[in-house]
Design a protein around this motif. Structure first.
Motif, short mmCIF file in Angstrom:
data_model
loop_
_atom_site.label_atom_id
_atom_site.label_comp_id
_atom_site.label_asym_id
_atom_site.label_seq_id
_atom_site.Cartn_x
_atom_site.Cartn_y
_atom_site.Cartn_z
N TRP A 47 0.86 -1.20 0.00
CA TRP A 47 0.00 0.00 0.00
C TRP A 47 0.88 1.23 0.00
CZ3 TRP A 47 -1.52 4.53 2.15
CH2 TRP A 47 -2.85 4.93 2.00
N VAL A 48 0.61 2.17 -0.89
CA VAL A 48 1.29 3.46 -0.88
C VAL A 48 0.26 4.56 -1.03
CG1 VAL A 48 3.51 2.63 -1.74
CG2 VAL A 48 1.76 3.35 -3.37
N GLY A 49 0.48 5.68 -0.34
CA GLY A 49 -0.47 6.76 -0.41
C GLY A 49 0.18 8.09 -0.06
N ALA A 50 -0.47 9.17 -0.49
CA ALA A 50 0.02 10.51 -0.23
C ALA A 50 -0.52 11.04 1.08
CB ALA A 50 -0.38 11.44 -1.38
N GLY A 51 0.35 11.73 1.82
CA GLY A 51 -0.06 12.38 3.06
C GLY A 51 0.94 13.47 3.42
N ASP A 52 0.47 14.52 4.05
CA ASP A 52 1.35 15.61 4.48
C ASP A 52 1.65 15.40 5.97
OD1 ASP A 52 2.69 17.90 5.10
OD2 ASP A 52 1.14 19.28 4.38
N PHE A 53 2.86 14.93 6.27
CA PHE A 53 3.22 14.64 7.66
C PHE A 53 4.08 15.73 8.29
CE2 PHE A 53 2.42 10.57 5.58
CZ PHE A 53 1.47 10.04 6.42
N THR A 54 4.34 16.80 7.56
CA THR A 54 5.12 17.90 8.12
C THR A 54 4.31 19.19 8.21
OG1 THR A 54 5.97 18.60 5.96
CG2 THR A 54 7.23 16.93 7.15
N GLY A 55 3.15 19.23 7.55
CA GLY A 55 2.33 20.43 7.58
C GLY A 55 2.83 21.55 6.71
N ASP A 56 3.72 21.24 5.74
CA ASP A 56 4.27 22.28 4.88
C ASP A 56 3.49 22.45 3.58
OD1 ASP A 56 5.00 20.03 3.46
OD2 ASP A 56 7.13 20.53 3.35
N GLY A 57 2.38 21.72 3.44
CA GLY A 57 1.58 21.84 2.22
C GLY A 57 2.06 20.99 1.08
N ARG A 58 3.11 20.19 1.30
CA ARG A 58 3.64 19.31 0.26
C ARG A 58 3.42 17.86 0.68
NH1 ARG A 58 7.80 23.24 0.88
NH2 ARG A 58 7.98 24.60 -0.94
N SER A 59 2.98 17.05 -0.26
CA SER A 59 2.69 15.65 0.04
C SER A 59 3.96 14.84 0.21
CB SER A 59 1.85 15.02 -1.07
OG SER A 59 0.52 15.49 -1.01
N ASP A 60 3.95 14.01 1.25
CA ASP A 60 4.92 12.96 1.45
C ASP A 60 4.27 11.65 1.00
OD1 ASP A 60 6.59 14.89 3.00
OD2 ASP A 60 4.95 14.72 4.43
N VAL A 61 4.97 10.53 1.17
CA VAL A 61 4.42 9.23 0.80
C VAL A 61 4.50 8.29 1.99
CG1 VAL A 61 4.76 7.17 -0.63
CG2 VAL A 61 4.92 9.44 -1.66
N PHE A 62 3.36 7.66 2.29
CA PHE A 62 3.30 6.61 3.31
C PHE A 62 3.20 5.27 2.60
CE2 PHE A 62 0.75 3.66 5.85
CZ PHE A 62 1.45 3.64 7.04
N ALA A 63 3.98 4.29 3.08
CA ALA A 63 3.96 2.95 2.47
C ALA A 63 3.88 1.90 3.56
CB ALA A 63 5.21 2.74 1.61
N LEU A 64 3.15 0.84 3.27
CA LEU A 64 2.98 -0.28 4.20
C LEU A 64 3.46 -1.55 3.51
CD1 LEU A 64 1.75 -0.99 7.02
CD2 LEU A 64 -0.32 -1.65 5.78
N THR A 65 4.34 -2.29 4.19
CA THR A 65 4.94 -3.48 3.59
C THR A 65 4.11 -4.73 3.89
OG1 THR A 65 6.29 -4.12 5.50
CG2 THR A 65 7.20 -2.45 3.99
N ILE A 66 4.50 -5.82 3.24
CA ILE A 66 3.83 -7.10 3.44
C ILE A 66 4.01 -7.59 4.87
CG2 ILE A 66 5.80 -8.52 2.70
CD1 ILE A 66 3.73 -10.33 1.28
N GLU A 67 5.08 -7.13 5.54
CA GLU A 67 5.29 -7.48 6.95
C GLU A 67 4.53 -6.57 7.89
OE1 GLU A 67 8.84 -8.48 4.43
OE2 GLU A 67 7.87 -6.57 4.95
N GLU A 68 3.65 -5.71 7.32
CA GLU A 68 2.83 -4.76 8.09
C GLU A 68 3.69 -3.75 8.83
OE1 GLU A 68 -0.86 -6.21 9.91
OE2 GLU A 68 -0.28 -8.21 9.26
N GLN A 69 4.76 -3.30 8.17
CA GLN A 69 5.61 -2.24 8.70
C GLN A 69 5.39 -0.98 7.87
OE1 GLN A 69 7.64 -2.67 11.58
NE2 GLN A 69 6.29 -4.46 11.57
N GLY A 70 5.31 0.17 8.57
CA GLY A 70 5.04 1.42 7.90
C GLY A 70 6.29 2.25 7.69
N TYR A 71 6.34 2.97 6.56
CA TYR A 71 7.46 3.84 6.23
C TYR A 71 6.92 5.14 5.67
CZ TYR A 71 10.46 -0.25 6.69
OH TYR A 71 11.12 -1.36 7.18
N ILE A 72 7.61 6.25 5.97
CA ILE A 72 7.28 7.55 5.40
C ILE A 72 8.46 8.04 4.58
CG2 ILE A 72 6.86 9.98 5.91
CD1 ILE A 72 5.17 9.10 8.29
N PHE A 73 8.18 8.39 3.33
CA PHE A 73 9.16 9.02 2.45
C PHE A 73 8.84 10.52 2.44
CE2 PHE A 73 8.58 4.70 1.14
CZ PHE A 73 9.74 4.26 0.51
#
Length: 283
Positions: free
Chosen positions: A59-85
């Motif tokens: 799973w990959v999706g767009a989200g703003d995790f810094t509040g700067d108005g620019r989208s980051d990327v959230f990804a979830l792996t098959i091991e159910e671990q989350g990562y933010i780019f």
């Protein structure tokens, strides 16, 4: 994951909501033009990551995790671990995203079988919505305020209890009432909006009150992906749906919600992309 859901944002930081799309294992951004204009709604695609394999990053999706108005990327792996780019500072091809930050994964006693992203407390930063596997319980996993490894998210908070087969597609102020509501795909194919009760929860975590339901349309189970966006920048949540034949359609928000006729909230589908047979993620 039962149904893929997305929530669009602006990668360039210009306020226009772009589309994050994964073709095969390649991740692209289609810049938003700010207008619903058929096949001209989105600009030419820009590659931002060449190797996000869907058999690893489910799973990959767009989200703003810094509040700067620019989208980051959230990804979830098959091991159910989350990562933010994190976004480095704008839409800049393969330089758009920084290296991934591991922010944790499956909780010891809770697993989620659907997830969606939305700003649930209007702080300008993205939270996670999840349905507890095997239950009808919908939780918010609140963002902690900064991307800080395993401390990035706070413990889950109950949002609502839906039907056991209801799938939360996203959250937004759909009806214009000033409150965040849930968009829900029901097992009969209906698209509905659920306005959660605001009376709190009992000792078992069940809501005090059933909330309100409004049916917006029928036949939405024919779509492979549903995405919440704002195509024309008017602050109202529009919807995108990817059909089985690879056609992407937009349903524009009408701007007027009538509780007596909720089916009039979204307009007829407008084709905005074609030939997306290889797409496995849209946000």
């Amino acid at each position: 994951m039962l149904t893929y859901t997305g929530h669009s944002g602006s990668f360039a930081g210009n306020g226009r909501q772009d589309l994050l799309v994964r073709h095969g294992s390649e991740l692209f951004v289609y810049p938003g033009t700010g207008a619903l204009d058929g096949l001209k709604t989105y600009g030419e695609r820009i590659l931002i990551h060449a190797d996000l394999q869907p058999d690893h990053y489910l799973w990959v999706g767009a989200g703003d995790f810094t509040g700067d108005g620019r989208s980051d990327v959230f990804a979830l792996t098959i091991e159910e671990q989350g990562y933010i780019f994190l976004n480095r500072g704008g839409l800049d091809g393969p330089n758009t995203l920084a290296d991934p930050v591991h922010i944790g994964g499956k909780l010891p006693d809770i697993a989620y079988d659907t997830i969606a992203l939305a700003d649930m407390n209007d702080d300008g930063k993205t939270d996670i919505i999840g349905r507890q596997a095997g239950t009808a319980r919908i939780d918010i996993i609140p963002f902690g305020g900064e991307v800080d490894g395993l401390q990035s998210f706070a413990p889950p908070i109950r949002l609502a209890t839906l039907g056991p087969t209801d799938i939360p597609l996203g959250a937004a102020d759909v009806t214009g009432g000033g409150r965040v509501e849930l968009l829900v795909l029901r097992d009969n194919g209906d698209l509905a909006v659920h306005r959660p009760a605001d009376r709190g929860f009992d000792a078992d975590g069940e809501p005090l009150g059933e909330g309100e339901w409004f049916t917006l349309g029928h036949g939405w189970d024919d779509l492979r992906i549903v995405d919440v966006t704002d195509i024309n920048g008017n602050g109202r949540p529009d919807l995108l749906g990817l059909r089985a034949d690879g056609t992407l359609v937009a349903h524009a928000h009408s701007g007027t919600f009538d509780p007596a006729d909720p089916s009039g909230l979204y307009g007829e589908p407008v084709v905005v992309a074609e030939g997306w047979d290889d797409v496995n993620a849209i946000s």
